[in-house]
Scaffold this motif. Structure first.
Motif, mmCIF file in Angstrom:
data_model
loop_
_atom_site.group_PDB
_atom_site.id
_atom_site.type_symbol
_atom_site.label_atom_id
_atom_site.label_comp_id
_atom_site.label_asym_id
_atom_site.label_seq_id
_atom_site.Cartn_x
_atom_site.Cartn_y
_atom_site.Cartn_z
ATOM 1 N N LEU A 118 42.733 36.912 54.733
ATOM 2 C CA LEU A 118 44.160 36.649 54.889
ATOM 3 C C LEU A 118 44.396 35.776 56.117
ATOM 4 O O LEU A 118 45.375 35.040 56.181
ATOM 5 C CB LEU A 118 44.914 37.968 55.042
ATOM 6 C CG LEU A 118 44.821 38.897 53.830
ATOM 7 C CD1 LEU A 118 45.372 40.278 54.165
ATOM 8 C CD2 LEU A 118 45.587 38.300 52.648
ATOM 9 N N VAL A 150 45.055 43.460 47.873
ATOM 10 C CA VAL A 150 45.834 42.225 47.999
ATOM 11 C C VAL A 150 45.278 41.178 47.040
ATOM 12 O O VAL A 150 44.067 40.922 47.050
ATOM 13 C CB VAL A 150 45.773 41.677 49.441
ATOM 14 C CG1 VAL A 150 46.727 40.488 49.599
ATOM 15 C CG2 VAL A 150 46.103 42.765 50.452
ATOM 16 N N GLY A 151 46.160 40.578 46.234
ATOM 17 C CA GLY A 151 45.732 39.506 45.334
ATOM 18 C C GLY A 151 46.319 39.676 43.949
ATOM 19 O O GLY A 151 46.755 40.775 43.573
ATOM 20 N N GLY A 153 44.665 37.868 41.155
ATOM 21 C CA GLY A 153 43.702 37.296 40.219
ATOM 22 C C GLY A 153 42.898 38.384 39.519
ATOM 23 O O GLY A 153 43.148 39.584 39.704
ATOM 24 N N ASP A 154 41.911 37.952 38.728
ATOM 25 C CA ASP A 154 41.069 38.920 38.019
ATOM 26 C C ASP A 154 40.344 39.852 38.990
ATOM 27 O O ASP A 154 40.165 41.037 38.704
ATOM 28 C CB ASP A 154 40.042 38.185 37.143
ATOM 29 C CG ASP A 154 40.669 37.680 35.853
ATOM 30 O OD1 ASP A 154 41.618 38.316 35.363
ATOM 31 O OD2 ASP A 154 40.224 36.641 35.346
ATOM 32 N N ALA A 156 41.349 40.971 41.876
ATOM 33 C CA ALA A 156 42.278 42.003 42.366
ATOM 34 C C ALA A 156 42.485 43.088 41.310
ATOM 35 O O ALA A 156 42.479 44.289 41.623
ATOM 36 C CB ALA A 156 43.606 41.358 42.762
ATOM 37 N N ARG A 176 53.337 36.580 44.423
ATOM 38 C CA ARG A 176 54.242 35.989 43.422
ATOM 39 C C ARG A 176 54.608 37.047 42.398
ATOM 40 O O ARG A 176 54.147 38.182 42.455
ATOM 41 C CB ARG A 176 53.547 34.856 42.680
ATOM 42 C CG ARG A 176 53.215 33.671 43.518
ATOM 43 C CD ARG A 176 52.738 32.539 42.651
ATOM 44 N NE ARG A 176 51.442 32.789 42.019
ATOM 45 C CZ ARG A 176 51.093 32.336 40.817
ATOM 46 N NH1 ARG A 176 51.969 31.641 40.090
ATOM 47 N NH2 ARG A 176 49.889 32.570 40.324
ATOM 48 N N ALA A 236 41.341 40.867 48.007
ATOM 49 C CA ALA A 236 40.665 40.342 46.807
ATOM 50 C C ALA A 236 41.337 39.039 46.404
ATOM 51 O O ALA A 236 41.916 38.917 45.332
ATOM 52 C CB ALA A 236 40.744 41.371 45.680
ATOM 53 N N ILE A 237 41.264 38.067 47.321
ATOM 54 C CA ILE A 237 41.965 36.802 47.075
ATOM 55 C C ILE A 237 40.966 35.667 46.791
ATOM 56 O O ILE A 237 41.289 34.508 46.941
ATOM 57 C CB ILE A 237 42.916 36.448 48.240
ATOM 58 C CG1 ILE A 237 42.166 36.334 49.561
ATOM 59 C CG2 ILE A 237 44.027 37.499 48.351
ATOM 60 C CD1 ILE A 237 43.050 35.844 50.718
HETATM 61 P P1 NAP Z 1 41.444 33.654 42.010
HETATM 62 O O1 NAP Z 1 41.485 33.595 40.535
HETATM 63 O O2 NAP Z 1 41.408 32.395 42.807
HETATM 64 O O3 NAP Z 1 42.715 34.505 42.465
HETATM 65 C C1 NAP Z 1 43.023 34.675 43.824
HETATM 66 C C2 NAP Z 1 44.343 35.440 43.915
HETATM 67 O O4 NAP Z 1 44.579 35.715 45.305
HETATM 68 C C3 NAP Z 1 45.538 34.668 43.384
HETATM 69 O O5 NAP Z 1 46.409 35.546 42.727
HETATM 70 C C4 NAP Z 1 46.160 34.097 44.658
HETATM 71 O O6 NAP Z 1 47.570 34.013 44.575
HETATM 72 C C5 NAP Z 1 45.847 35.154 45.674
HETATM 73 N N1 NAP Z 1 45.733 34.600 47.002
HETATM 74 C C6 NAP Z 1 44.959 33.552 47.398
HETATM 75 N N2 NAP Z 1 45.099 33.347 48.722
HETATM 76 C C7 NAP Z 1 45.987 34.268 49.160
HETATM 77 C C8 NAP Z 1 46.533 34.584 50.435
HETATM 78 N N3 NAP Z 1 46.183 33.901 51.526
HETATM 79 N N4 NAP Z 1 47.408 35.606 50.524
HETATM 80 C C9 NAP Z 1 47.758 36.320 49.424
HETATM 81 N N5 NAP Z 1 47.276 36.076 48.189
HETATM 82 C C10 NAP Z 1 46.394 35.059 48.069
HETATM 83 O O7 NAP Z 1 40.179 34.498 42.550
HETATM 84 P P2 NAP Z 1 39.461 35.760 41.869
HETATM 85 O O8 NAP Z 1 40.448 36.739 41.404
HETATM 86 O O9 NAP Z 1 38.428 36.198 42.862
HETATM 87 O O10 NAP Z 1 38.720 35.143 40.617
HETATM 88 C C11 NAP Z 1 37.778 34.068 40.780
HETATM 89 C C12 NAP Z 1 37.191 33.714 39.417
HETATM 90 O O11 NAP Z 1 36.348 34.772 38.956
HETATM 91 C C13 NAP Z 1 38.248 33.512 38.348
HETATM 92 O O12 NAP Z 1 37.822 32.495 37.490
HETATM 93 C C14 NAP Z 1 38.274 34.823 37.616
HETATM 94 O O13 NAP Z 1 38.714 34.727 36.275
HETATM 95 C C15 NAP Z 1 36.808 35.251 37.696
HETATM 96 N N6 NAP Z 1 36.697 36.722 37.632
HETATM 97 C C16 NAP Z 1 36.609 37.295 36.393
HETATM 98 C C17 NAP Z 1 36.523 38.674 36.285
HETATM 99 C C18 NAP Z 1 36.420 39.287 34.948
HETATM 100 O O14 NAP Z 1 36.620 38.596 33.971
HETATM 101 N N7 NAP Z 1 36.122 40.552 34.830
HETATM 102 C C19 NAP Z 1 36.568 39.473 37.414
HETATM 103 C C20 NAP Z 1 36.674 38.869 38.659
HETATM 104 C C21 NAP Z 1 36.750 37.482 38.754
HETATM 105 P P3 NAP Z 1 48.264 32.861 43.692
HETATM 106 O O15 NAP Z 1 48.089 33.290 42.279
HETATM 107 O O16 NAP Z 1 49.685 32.882 44.150
HETATM 108 O O17 NAP Z 1 47.555 31.585 44.028
#
Ligand code: NAP
Length: 321
Positions: A118, A150-151, A153-154, A156, A176, A236-237
């Motif tokens: 963060l 926090v987060g 995405g998937d 989180a 959001r 988890a961002i």
């Molecule tokens: P991600 O998709 O980049 O999501 C990050 C999330 O954190 C977003 O919701 C973002 O908000 C938020 N965020 C980023 N910076 C922030 C900040 N400074 N303060 C508050 N919130 C913040 O990352 P991820 O969830 O680690 O996923 C990465 C990739 O791995 C993705 O392609 C995902 O599909 C994949 N994955 C898949 C699985 C599964 O299928 N089981 C599980 C884990 C990961 P905003 O939306 O507003 O930008």
């Protein structure tokens, strides 16, 4: 300038040290350029309870010292500094730490990934004291406790679901109203009765002196501030692979920067350059999978070096016949 080495390992985490251990035991006398802050992500973890062999658990930094010591025992040498530049365009490959140049016949890239933070001071101060970046590692420490994730995405959603197996309540704080996570993951989290959502909020401060007691959040629409009591905060961002040095030379995923390896091997697009651990894996991201991948890279490098030597020996015979 130094002599040409058999193998240089770039990165001092589970993948790098395991690659070095295997390379050292194959008499390749590896050099590990381990980074100024060696040890990788485990240095900001407290207890590790899921690394096989440590039946009573182990502190992350202590485990990395064990990894390093084991590699050293078989003749690995170390440079405790950051690589600043590489040139993989010709062999021997060249790797620089500032003005110091190192050369090697093969290179294993194991620079890992960094969990996005963060970026607030209180988060840094409470790392390992309730602030975590890995539910698989730390969720079990929050049995019957309240946890903020926090987060949006998937990751989180996945972390929230995993933590809900232990915690009494999980509060997902997202900045959001819409989620980046896939609808199925959001639905799964929404239908879990232990998980609740606090939307349009950013974490301004992690509260607590020597351990987490909650978070102060700010509404992104109204600007209003409020507090959520909690025993833990899982950030988890997302993660970023540490690949900036290599992007102009090694094939990588265009969107994320993770290095691409061929099939089940650790080979990159440049023969003799291998990639291991989180720098090429955004799926598993565990110390044990990184270590396994480091082992594979050392075996791949050893095999490749031996093929090169055999090819070099064959060349004069072919020329004279
Ligand atoms: P991600 O998709 O980049 O999501 C990050 C999330 O954190 C977003 O919701 C973002 O908000 C938020 N965020 C980023 N910076 C922030 C900040 N400074 N303060 C508050 N919130 C913040 O990352 P991820 O969830 O680690 O996923 C990465 C990739 O791995 C993705 O392609 C995902 O599909 C994949 N994955 C898949 C699985 C599964 O299928 N089981 C599980 C884990 C990961 P905003 O939306 O507003 O930008």
């Amino acid at each position: 300038m130094n002599d040409v080495r058999n193998v240089i390992v770039i990165g001092g985490g589970p993948a790098g040290y395991t690659a070095a251990l295997y390379a050292a035991r194959a008499n390749l006398e590896p050099l590990v350029i381990e980074g100024f802050n060696w040890g990788g992500q485990l240095m900001i973890t407290s207890d590790v309870e899921n690394y096989p062999g440590y039946a009573d658990g182990v502190l992350g930094p202590a485990m990395m010292q064990d990894f390093r010591r084991q590699a050293e025992r078989f003749g690995t040498t170390f440079v405790t500094d950051d690589v600043t530049r590489v040139d993989f365009s010709q062999r021997p490959f060249r790797v620089w730490v500032g003005d110091d140049e190192y050369r090697a016949e093969s290179v294993i890239v194991a620079t890992g990934a960094t969990a996005r933070q963060l970026g607030i001071e209180s988060e840094r101060l409470l790392q390992g004291r309730g602030v975590s970046y890995c539910a698989t590692c730390d969720a079990a420490f929050f049995r019957d406790k309240v946890v903020v994730v926090v987060g949006g995405g998937d990751s989180a959603m996945e972390e929230a679901l995993f933590i809900s197996r232990f915690a009494s309540r999980v509060v997902v704080v997202h900045r959001r109203e819409e989620f980046r996570a896939s609808p199925i993951m959001v639905d799964r989290a929404r239908s879990n009765e232990k998980i609740e959502f606090v939307l349009n909020k950013v974490v301004e401060e992690v509260l607590g002196d020597d351990k987490v007691t909650g978070v102060r959040v700010k509404d992104t629409v109204t600007g209003e501030e409020s507090e959520i009591d909690a025993d833990g905060v899982f950030v988890a961002i997302g993660h970023d692979p540490n690949t900036a040095l290599f992007l102009d030379q090694l094939d990588h995923e265009p969107d994320t920067g993770y290095l691409l390896t061929r099939g089940k091997s650790t080979e990159t697009n440049i023969p003799g350059v291998f990639a291991a651990g989180d720098v090429q894996d955004h799926v598993y991201r565990q110390a044990v999978t990184a270590a396994g991948s480091g082992c594979a890279a050392a075996l791949d490098a050893e095999r490749w070096l031996s093929e090169q030597r055999h090819a070099a020996l064959r060349t004069p015979v072919a020329a004279s016949s």
